[in-house]
Design a protein around this motif. Sequence first.
Motif, PDB file in Angstrom:
ATOM      1  N   ILE A  11     135.853 131.854 -88.871  1.00  0.00           N
ATOM      2  CA  ILE A  11     135.098 130.799 -88.205  1.00  0.00           C
ATOM      3  C   ILE A  11     135.752 130.549 -86.855  1.00  0.00           C
ATOM      4  O   ILE A  11     136.952 130.262 -86.771  1.00  0.00           O
ATOM      5  CB  ILE A  11     135.014 129.518 -89.067  1.00  0.00           C
ATOM      6  N   LEU A  12     134.980 130.709 -85.801  1.00  0.00           N
ATOM      7  CA  LEU A  12     135.454 130.550 -84.434  1.00  0.00           C
ATOM      8  C   LEU A  12     134.789 129.328 -83.818  1.00  0.00           C
ATOM      9  O   LEU A  12     133.624 129.036 -84.095  1.00  0.00           O
ATOM     10  CB  LEU A  12     135.128 131.788 -83.599  1.00  0.00           C
ATOM     11  N   VAL A  13     135.523 128.641 -82.969  1.00  0.00           N
ATOM     12  CA  VAL A  13     135.007 127.448 -82.306  1.00  0.00           C
ATOM     13  C   VAL A  13     134.984 127.705 -80.807  1.00  0.00           C
ATOM     14  O   VAL A  13     136.037 127.951 -80.197  1.00  0.00           O
ATOM     15  CB  VAL A  13     135.863 126.210 -82.625  1.00  0.00           C
ATOM     16  N   GLU A  14     133.794 127.679 -80.231  1.00  0.00           N
ATOM     17  CA  GLU A  14     133.646 127.897 -78.792  1.00  0.00           C
ATOM     18  C   GLU A  14     134.226 126.705 -78.038  1.00  0.00           C
ATOM     19  O   GLU A  14     133.877 125.554 -78.294  1.00  0.00           O
ATOM     20  CB  GLU A  14     132.168 128.075 -78.438  1.00  0.00           C
ATOM     21  N   THR A  15     135.130 127.000 -77.111  1.00  0.00           N
ATOM     22  CA  THR A  15     135.806 125.935 -76.370  1.00  0.00           C
ATOM     23  C   THR A  15     135.306 125.804 -74.941  1.00  0.00           C
ATOM     24  O   THR A  15     135.859 125.036 -74.161  1.00  0.00           O
ATOM     25  CB  THR A  15     137.324 126.196 -76.341  1.00  0.00           C
ATOM     26  N   GLY A  16     134.285 126.579 -74.596  1.00  0.00           N
ATOM     27  CA  GLY A  16     133.732 126.474 -73.253  1.00  0.00           C
ATOM     28  C   GLY A  16     134.483 127.272 -72.218  1.00  0.00           C
ATOM     29  O   GLY A  16     134.258 127.113 -71.017  1.00  0.00           O
ATOM     30  N   THR A  17     135.391 128.161 -72.661  1.00  0.00           N
ATOM     31  CA  THR A  17     136.130 128.990 -71.716  1.00  0.00           C
ATOM     32  C   THR A  17     135.175 129.925 -70.996  1.00  0.00           C
ATOM     33  O   THR A  17     134.402 130.644 -71.618  1.00  0.00           O
ATOM     34  CB  THR A  17     137.197 129.830 -72.442  1.00  0.00           C
ATOM     35  N   ALA A  18     135.219 129.915 -69.684  1.00  0.00           N
ATOM     36  CA  ALA A  18     134.325 130.757 -68.893  1.00  0.00           C
ATOM     37  C   ALA A  18     134.782 132.208 -68.957  1.00  0.00           C
ATOM     38  O   ALA A  18     135.860 132.530 -69.450  1.00  0.00           O
ATOM     39  CB  ALA A  18     134.308 130.275 -67.445  1.00  0.00           C
ATOM     40  N   ALA A  19     133.934 133.097 -68.441  1.00  0.00           N
ATOM     41  CA  ALA A  19     134.319 134.500 -68.332  1.00  0.00           C
ATOM     42  C   ALA A  19     135.614 134.606 -67.545  1.00  0.00           C
ATOM     43  O   ALA A  19     135.879 133.825 -66.619  1.00  0.00           O
ATOM     44  CB  ALA A  19     133.206 135.292 -67.644  1.00  0.00           C
ATOM     45  N   LEU A  20     136.445 135.569 -67.904  1.00  0.00           N
ATOM     46  CA  LEU A  20     137.763 135.685 -67.288  1.00  0.00           C
ATOM     47  C   LEU A  20     137.670 136.014 -65.810  1.00  0.00           C
ATOM     48  O   LEU A  20     138.440 135.523 -65.001  1.00  0.00           O
ATOM     49  CB  LEU A  20     138.567 136.752 -68.033  1.00  0.00           C
ATOM     50  N   ASP A  21     136.741 136.868 -65.441  1.00  0.00           N
ATOM     51  CA  ASP A  21     136.437 137.108 -64.040  1.00  0.00           C
ATOM     52  C   ASP A  21     135.050 137.722 -63.970  1.00  0.00           C
ATOM     53  O   ASP A  21     134.445 138.058 -64.987  1.00  0.00           O
ATOM     54  CB  ASP A  21     137.488 138.000 -63.358  1.00  0.00           C
ATOM     55  N   ALA A  22     134.534 137.856 -62.769  1.00  0.00           N
ATOM     56  CA  ALA A  22     133.147 138.298 -62.608  1.00  0.00           C
ATOM     57  C   ALA A  22     132.924 139.707 -63.142  1.00  0.00           C
ATOM     58  O   ALA A  22     131.806 140.062 -63.516  1.00  0.00           O
ATOM     59  CB  ALA A  22     132.760 138.224 -61.131  1.00  0.00           C
ATOM     60  N   SER A  23     133.987 140.515 -63.181  1.00  0.00           N
ATOM     61  CA  SER A  23     133.830 141.902 -63.616  1.00  0.00           C
ATOM     62  C   SER A  23     134.048 142.092 -65.113  1.00  0.00           C
ATOM     63  O   SER A  23     133.866 143.192 -65.622  1.00  0.00           O
ATOM     64  CB  SER A  23     134.812 142.800 -62.852  1.00  0.00           C
ATOM     65  N   ALA A  24     134.463 141.036 -65.815  1.00  0.00           N
ATOM     66  CA  ALA A  24     134.764 141.163 -67.243  1.00  0.00           C
ATOM     67  C   ALA A  24     133.484 141.456 -68.021  1.00  0.00           C
ATOM     68  O   ALA A  24     132.531 140.683 -67.957  1.00  0.00           O
ATOM     69  CB  ALA A  24     135.417 139.891 -67.763  1.00  0.00           C
ATOM     70  N   PRO A  25     133.439 142.576 -68.758  1.00  0.00           N
ATOM     71  CA  PRO A  25     132.214 142.918 -69.488  1.00  0.00           C
ATOM     72  C   PRO A  25     131.979 142.065 -70.723  1.00  0.00           C
ATOM     73  O   PRO A  25     130.859 141.989 -71.212  1.00  0.00           O
ATOM     74  CB  PRO A  25     132.431 144.383 -69.861  1.00  0.00           C
ATOM     75  N   LEU A  26     133.037 141.447 -71.242  1.00  0.00           N
ATOM     76  CA  LEU A  26     132.932 140.657 -72.467  1.00  0.00           C
ATOM     77  C   LEU A  26     133.392 139.233 -72.221  1.00  0.00           C
ATOM     78  O   LEU A  26     134.330 138.990 -71.458  1.00  0.00           O
ATOM     79  CB  LEU A  26     133.789 141.274 -73.578  1.00  0.00           C
ATOM     80  N   ALA A  82     124.301 122.633 -76.377  1.00  0.00           N
ATOM     81  CA  ALA A  82     123.769 122.962 -75.057  1.00  0.00           C
ATOM     82  C   ALA A  82     123.897 124.446 -74.725  1.00  0.00           C
ATOM     83  O   ALA A  82     123.114 124.978 -73.934  1.00  0.00           O
ATOM     84  CB  ALA A  82     124.479 122.129 -73.988  1.00  0.00           C
ATOM     85  N   SER A  83     124.874 125.121 -75.322  1.00  0.00           N
ATOM     86  CA  SER A  83     125.077 126.546 -75.023  1.00  0.00           C
ATOM     87  C   SER A  83     124.712 127.450 -76.196  1.00  0.00           C
ATOM     88  O   SER A  83     125.010 128.644 -76.180  1.00  0.00           O
ATOM     89  CB  SER A  83     126.536 126.797 -74.621  1.00  0.00           C
ATOM     90  N   LEU A  84     124.048 126.892 -77.217  1.00  0.00           N
ATOM     91  CA  LEU A  84     123.724 127.678 -78.409  1.00  0.00           C
ATOM     92  C   LEU A  84     122.814 128.860 -78.076  1.00  0.00           C
ATOM     93  O   LEU A  84     123.062 129.989 -78.516  1.00  0.00           O
ATOM     94  CB  LEU A  84     123.062 126.781 -79.458  1.00  0.00           C
ATOM     95  N   GLU A  85     121.777 128.620 -77.302  1.00  0.00           N
ATOM     96  CA  GLU A  85     120.841 129.702 -76.977  1.00  0.00           C
ATOM     97  C   GLU A  85     121.545 130.820 -76.210  1.00  0.00           C
ATOM     98  O   GLU A  85     121.321 132.009 -76.475  1.00  0.00           O
ATOM     99  CB  GLU A  85     119.671 129.156 -76.165  1.00  0.00           C
ATOM    100  N   GLU A  86     122.403 130.450 -75.274  1.00  0.00           N
ATOM    101  CA  GLU A  86     123.141 131.456 -74.503  1.00  0.00           C
ATOM    102  C   GLU A  86     124.046 132.282 -75.408  1.00  0.00           C
ATOM    103  O   GLU A  86     124.114 133.514 -75.286  1.00  0.00           O
ATOM    104  CB  GLU A  86     123.973 130.770 -73.424  1.00  0.00           C
ATOM    105  N   GLN A  87     124.749 131.627 -76.333  1.00  0.00           N
ATOM    106  CA  GLN A  87     125.633 132.353 -77.240  1.00  0.00           C
ATOM    107  C   GLN A  87     124.844 133.255 -78.184  1.00  0.00           C
ATOM    108  O   GLN A  87     125.286 134.363 -78.517  1.00  0.00           O
ATOM    109  CB  GLN A  87     126.495 131.378 -78.045  1.00  0.00           C
ATOM    110  N   GLU A  88     123.686 132.788 -78.633  1.00  0.00           N
ATOM    111  CA  GLU A  88     122.855 133.626 -79.501  1.00  0.00           C
ATOM    112  C   GLU A  88     122.451 134.906 -78.783  1.00  0.00           C
ATOM    113  O   GLU A  88     122.427 135.989 -79.382  1.00  0.00           O
ATOM    114  CB  GLU A  88     121.618 132.846 -79.949  1.00  0.00           C
ATOM    115  N   GLN A 134     115.223 135.029 -83.856  1.00  0.00           N
ATOM    116  CA  GLN A 134     115.620 134.414 -82.587  1.00  0.00           C
ATOM    117  C   GLN A 134     117.085 134.687 -82.285  1.00  0.00           C
ATOM    118  O   GLN A 134     117.452 134.988 -81.145  1.00  0.00           O
ATOM    119  CB  GLN A 134     115.356 132.907 -82.634  1.00  0.00           C
ATOM    120  N   GLN A 135     117.935 134.580 -83.298  1.00  0.00           N
ATOM    121  CA  GLN A 135     119.362 134.827 -83.080  1.00  0.00           C
ATOM    122  C   GLN A 135     119.624 136.269 -82.666  1.00  0.00           C
ATOM    123  O   GLN A 135     120.574 136.553 -81.937  1.00  0.00           O
ATOM    124  CB  GLN A 135     120.159 134.502 -84.340  1.00  0.00           C
TER     125      GLN A 135
END
Length: 288
Positions: A6-21, A46-52, A213-214
């Motif tokens: 079980i992982l909890v999203e903490t809102g950490t943004a992408a590490l940099d613009a080139s990061a593929p994951l 608020a970010s559920l759809e994006e994560q899906e 949808q997921q």
Amino acid sequence: MKTGAILVETGTAALDASAPLSPAQRLVRTLQCVGVGPIVLLTPLASLEEQEKRMAHWGVLCLPDHAQGRADAVDFLVSRCDRLLLAPSDVPFVSTDTMGILLNCGLPLVRPRCIGRDGWPILLPAQRLPELAEAGLLSPRLPAARLASDDEGTLRESLAEGKWPLLRALRREEAIRPTVKLRLCGERPFLGPGVAQLLSLIDATESVRMASQQMGLSYSKAWKMISVLEEELGEAVVLRCQGGKHGGSARISPFGLDLLEKYRRLEEECQAFARSRFRAIFGGERSV
């Protein structure tokens, strides 16, 4: 022994613009490399759809991080797993070695400790998850044993302290690994990773619509996949029913659940064989 996460999203943004994951995707990949599953990601509504969308083909169940979402995660994981790994999404560079040590240390409740600080993930019996969900998943007060580690990827502070470029470079070689996509065929291919993920999500959400949808599938495409599966096997796999905890109207038949369990078991054994042969032929998962 079945180990989920079980992982909890903490809102950490992408590490940099080139990061593929994204950080969450990196952590999921590491968990999957050591055979952990199923995996649930709790994310702000608020970010559920994006994560899906991000996790559409990763075999991850995304749920909203609120009381009902956490309750659904507990129900889903406790009924399927013997033990769980718990982590925030901002430890994306935990090594596969560290994961393996935690999983094989023989301690039922344990977390890594690096340079005097508690790290992640925490390994715990699945039955302890309900009390954690009530108390706060990322502020656990369970009496976990500490396992000494030199893996700074276990520390949430590593990203804030700007250590991620070095950790990313160290983990790049670990990312080289074999993957196996198992498909069962009759007159037509009928069961592969996509159909298995669809069935798992239907089982979790009790809704073909929510499951599709997921996965980023159309509702009609999901039913087409189910129809091919059932026609090839001559058995009902998805049953329509009234109601459901999310207003859904479907559940997996006993035959379907048994089929899915056997497929997952065969898939895990194929993956383990591929990793073993990869190490024998290439000299290790870091020596290509």
